[in-house]
Design a protein around this motif. Structure first.
Motif: not given
Length: 232
Positions: A146-159, A176-181
């Motif tokens: 799909k030519k898609q790049n996803t960057v996620a920032w996750f925390t284990t403090n909320i399980p 936080e989540l970012d798709e295709n810059e």
């Protein structure tokens, strides 16, 4: 490998339950970039626009419900009326049964997509940062088809292994989540930890039932029609 991943996920849930219960609501700002038809000096052209919407994610350790409200907006661009319609969307995830229900609208019709949870091949890195006081780790997913790049920032403090839209199955909540810059970007603005009633996590029921493959085929068809209109 898939069986091993599911086994690890079940173990993760068991360990999470042994901790203090954590449930509540995450509030996000969603920023979407899109192309709009514009009338500039009597000539039709396309221009990149962006809009910001509030969305929410209600959760406990085993369920989550992402919600986006319907919105209609009209504006005047060079004498041309522009109408913007953002359909509603409710995405329910059950991390015990690994099932998902995705209720949305397309071309004035309501659909209910029932499927298994999408298990993306996330690559968790060493990079970290803090969001709203929560330590977060970086995870990346590349969909070459799909030519898609996803960057996620996750925390284990909320399980709760949830996040915006269909982005789930990381070992903690995505803040936080970012798709295709920046084409589709979510950033948590508030985390409210509180007791959640069962009715606030009810799975959507309304809409024509359809599987995701058939729904995405319709979306792709509509996208091609819109692109053809913009070229003429």
């Amino acid at each position: 490998m898939k069986i091993f991943s599911i086994l690890c996920f079940v173990i993760f849930l068991a360990e999470a339950r042994a901790q203090s219960p954590k449930e509540g609501i995450v509030y996000y700002d969603q920023v979407q970039k899109f192309k709009a038809m514009m009338n500039i000096n009597g000539e039709m052209t396309t221009e990149e626009k962006q809009k910001t919407f509030p969305v929410t994610l209600t959760f406990n350790l085993t369920e989550s419900l992402f919600q986006r409200a319907e919105e209609d907006e009209e504006s005047d661009n060079g004498g041309m009326k522009m109408k913007f319609h953002r359909p509603h969307r409710d995405v329910y995830n059950n991390f015990k049964t690994l099932q998902q229900k995705d209720a949305t609208e397309m071309m004035g019709k309501n659909y209910l997509i029932e499927d298994s949870l999408i298990q993306k091949d996330w690559k968790i890195g060493a990079e970290t940062k803090v969001i709203l006081g929560y330590p977060c780790q970086k995870a990346v997913y590349n969909d070459t088809a799909k030519k898609q790049n996803t960057v996620a920032w996750f925390t284990t403090n909320i399980p709760c292994p949830s996040g915006p839209e269909l982005n789930v199955m990381l070992p903690g909540m995505i803040l936080e989540l970012d798709e295709n810059e920046g084409k589709n970007h979510f950033l948590a603005t508030k985390v409210e930890l509180k007791k959640i009633n069962a009715k606030d996590l009810e799975a959507p029921k309304e809409g024509k039932k359809i599987d995701r493959a058939a729904f995405m085929a319709m979306v792709d068809e509509q996208r091609k029609k819109m692109e053809k209109m913009m070229r003429h």
